[in-house]
Design a protein around this motif. Structure first.
Motif, PDB file in Angstrom:
ATOM      1  N   LYS A  10      26.551  -8.767 -40.908  1.00 16.29           N
ATOM      2  CA  LYS A  10      25.314  -9.543 -40.990  1.00 16.29           C
ATOM      3  C   LYS A  10      25.573 -11.023 -41.214  1.00 16.29           C
ATOM      4  CE  LYS A  10      20.951  -9.584 -43.607  1.00 16.29           C
ATOM      5  NZ  LYS A  10      20.210  -8.999 -44.737  1.00 16.29           N
ATOM      6  N   SER A  11      26.731 -11.361 -41.778  1.00 15.85           N
ATOM      7  CA  SER A  11      27.071 -12.755 -42.060  1.00 15.85           C
ATOM      8  C   SER A  11      28.017 -13.357 -41.033  1.00 15.85           C
ATOM      9  CB  SER A  11      27.707 -12.856 -43.453  1.00 15.85           C
ATOM     10  OG  SER A  11      26.759 -12.562 -44.458  1.00 15.85           O
TER      11      SER A  11
ATOM     12  N   ILE B 139      24.122 -13.575 -34.162  1.00  8.83           N
ATOM     13  CA  ILE B 139      22.936 -12.836 -33.715  1.00  8.83           C
ATOM     14  C   ILE B 139      21.803 -13.731 -33.234  1.00  8.83           C
ATOM     15  CG2 ILE B 139      23.443 -10.909 -35.229  1.00  8.83           C
ATOM     16  CD1 ILE B 139      21.358 -11.945 -37.150  1.00  8.83           C
TER      17      ILE B 139
ATOM     18  N   ASP C  13      22.523 -15.621 -44.845  1.00  8.06           N
ATOM     19  CA  ASP C  13      22.344 -14.446 -43.997  1.00  8.06           C
ATOM     20  C   ASP C  13      22.217 -13.156 -44.802  1.00  8.06           C
ATOM     21  OD1 ASP C  13      22.451 -16.002 -41.750  1.00  8.06           O
ATOM     22  OD2 ASP C  13      24.522 -15.514 -41.248  1.00  8.06           O
ATOM     23  N   ILE C  14      22.884 -13.100 -45.936  1.00  2.50           N
ATOM     24  CA  ILE C  14      22.945 -11.853 -46.694  1.00  2.50           C
ATOM     25  C   ILE C  14      21.846 -11.760 -47.743  1.00  2.50           C
ATOM     26  CG2 ILE C  14      24.408 -12.399 -48.703  1.00  2.50           C
ATOM     27  CD1 ILE C  14      24.944  -9.566 -46.118  1.00  2.50           C
TER      28      ILE C  14
ATOM     29  N   HIS D 229      15.779 -19.393 -38.210  1.00  2.00           N
ATOM     30  CA  HIS D 229      17.006 -18.799 -37.685  1.00  2.00           C
ATOM     31  C   HIS D 229      17.737 -19.759 -36.751  1.00  2.00           C
ATOM     32  CE1 HIS D 229      15.228 -14.483 -38.280  1.00  2.00           C
ATOM     33  NE2 HIS D 229      15.339 -15.159 -39.401  1.00  2.00           N
TER      34      HIS D 229
ATOM     35  N   LEU E 178      16.396 -11.104 -42.633  1.00  2.00           N
ATOM     36  CA  LEU E 178      16.199 -11.312 -41.205  1.00  2.00           C
ATOM     37  C   LEU E 178      15.284 -10.225 -40.663  1.00  2.00           C
ATOM     38  CD1 LEU E 178      19.843 -12.165 -40.186  1.00  2.00           C
ATOM     39  CD2 LEU E 178      18.007 -13.687 -40.899  1.00  2.00           C
TER      40      LEU E 178
ATOM     41  N   PRO F 261      15.492  -6.663 -45.961  1.00  2.00           N
ATOM     42  CA  PRO F 261      16.405  -7.679 -45.455  1.00  2.00           C
ATOM     43  C   PRO F 261      15.674  -8.982 -45.169  1.00  2.00           C
ATOM     44  CG  PRO F 261      16.686  -5.580 -44.272  1.00  2.00           C
ATOM     45  CD  PRO F 261      15.437  -5.478 -45.091  1.00  2.00           C
TER      46      PRO F 261
END
Length: 471
Positions: free
Chosen positions: A457-458, A462, A388-389, A159, A20, A18
């Motif tokens: 996740k999108s 977070i 994000d993805i 981020h 992130l 991933p």
């Protein structure tokens, strides 16, 4: 979220890892955006937008003057001119994305800017509709700037700074939307508009729509020169010579968890933007009695510029704090509600003009246009969802290339289809010429459906948990 160009080990950079990760050090996450790099990238985005939108105020009149096309058929040809630009983009976009992942972002950016400058300047030399289509198609070949800019912004941000970075990206694009039509309207047919300045220049009599392209192309050339001297490479394998790695395969990126739903959402939002962008200039040009606003080229340029400026304000001032407060997903859901409502205002304003309430129109139309421009936050939102993805920092260029290739394919078909539907409705006076808007409103209602598959996740919620975990 975006990557930040840091070099990871081979194990950490495989195509299933991933994007992130918790291994980002806190001081790196607090790193501010590099001002010079972001400025150069935003300048490139602005000239890319200006180059695309410069022709909008005069392209309909140019079609009539150079091709002898009747006003009722102008929408068909203007749609094809825009569609062929997008078709060639579709063909080459993935190539540019892969090239930037393999050879570097900077060389791709420079080549595309130079090509864009030359083709933009050449458009005004067209003497018939087919030459206009051919030159616009050639311009599409150099549309890889939008892929590279998105990728480099992702690699220059963290981020915590990605929302600000892409709000500046969107602001710059809308600055281009604002300036492009102004350049087009101000410099189209300059020998007639400013006879004391340009009336003695025979070239501008022979090619009355040459000067807008020359102005925009010259500015684009200057930005290209600036990137050669001052833009830094951001591809990890180029900036860290001890970690040379091949980018993930296209297949591995596409089958990564959540990528396909996000690509679908990205594509649908782009579709709505393309349909509206193609329809609005024709709608503005269409006579009031046939269902449009009956604007002159100067009025068209001013309204398009107002929309561009308003979108820039929404994206720069409203989107970053709103995204931090409610998350990317909720911003997109709000835009999904606003889109069909905003589209419905356009035929309503024509009805006001048909009733000869001109004062009401000229008071309300600019205000409604500015408010409706807030929907443009959806475009920044879907870009953050795509960031994000992403499965790996080395996949940024390819993933953006896939997204841009798909959207270019949609744009290759959708403008011609939309303007043809609108022209059909106007010619046959279906729903008093508003048939095209009814179709667009129906399509806009479908965006809410696609958001049901937005991955967690999108959602963009977070940032605060990651901050608390790192303290």
């Amino acid at each position: 979220m975006t990557g930040n160009g840091q070099a990871f080990s081979t194990a950490e950079n495989d195509e299933t890892t991933p994007l992130l990760r918790d291994v980002h050090p806190q001081d790196d996450e607090d790193r501010p955006l590099p001002k010079l790099q972001v400025t150069l990238l935003c300048a490139a985005r602005a000239v890319e937008g200006a180059a695309f939108f410069t022709i909008f105020p005069y392209v309909n009149q140019m079609i009539t003057d150079t091709g002898g096309i009747p006003p009722a058929e102008v929408g068909f040809w203007s749609g094809w001119i825009e569609s062929m630009f997008s078709f060639t983009q579709m063909v080459v976009m993935l190539f540019w994305g892969r090239a930037s992942d393999k050879f570097g972002r900077k060389p791709v950016m420079t080549v595309c800017l130079v090509g864009m400058a030359l083709t933009t300047a050449a458009f005004g030399l067209s003497t018939n509709v087919w030459q206009m289509i051919a030159l616009r198609s050639l311009a599409g070949v150099f549309g890889g700037t939008v892929v590279t800019i998105r990728t480099m912004l992702s690699e220059n941000s963290t981020h915590k700074t990605q929302a600000r970075a892409f709000s500046l990206f969107a602001f710059s694009g809308n600055l281009g939307i604002f300036c492009g039509p102004l350049i087009g309207g101000a410099f189209a047919n300059p020998a007639a508009q400013y006879p004391s300045l340009f009336g003695s220049i025979q070239l501008l009599h022979d090619y009355p729509y040459l000067l807008p392209g020359l102005v925009t192309g010259s500015i684009t050339g200057l930005i290209a020169l600036s990137t050669i001297f001052w833009l830094d490479e951001t591809l990890p394998s180029q900036t860290h010579t001890n970690t040379k790695q091949e980018p993930p395969s296209i297949k591995s990126i596409v089958i990564s968890p959540g990528v396909r739903p996000v690509l679908t959402i990205f594509l649908y939002a782009s579709l709505l933007g393309f349909l509206f962008t193609a329809l609005v200039p024709v709608f503005y040009f269409t006579p009031i009695e046939l269902g449009g606003f009956g604007f002159t080229p100067a009025q068209i340029s001013m309204f398009i510029a107002l929309a561009g400026f308003s979108q820039a304000v929404w994206l720069l001032l409203v989107f970053p704090p709103l995204q931090r407060r409610v998350g990317t997903g909720n911003v997109l859901r709000g835009c999904a509600i606003a889109w069909p409502l905003g589209f419905s205002l356009m035929p309503m304003m024509n009805t006001i003009l048909r009733a000869h309430h001109d004062r009401v129109f000229w008071i309300s139309a600019p205000i409604l246009s500015a408010l409706m421009s807030g929907i443009s936050m959806a475009f920044a939102g879907v870009q953050l969802a795509l960031n994000d993805i992403s499965p790996s920092p080395l996949a940024f260029g390819t993933l953006n290339g896939i997204a841009m290739s798909l959207t270019s394919g949609v744009r290759a078909v959708s403008p011609a289809l939309m303007t043809s539907i609108y022209a059909f409705g106007v010619t046959h006076q279906i729903l008093r010429g508003h048939f095209g808007w009814v179709v667009l409103i129906a399509i806009a209602c479908g965006f809410s459906v696609t958001l049901a598959w937005l991955p967690a996740k999108s959602e963009g919620r977070i940032v605060e948990p990651e901050r608390s975990e790192s303290t």
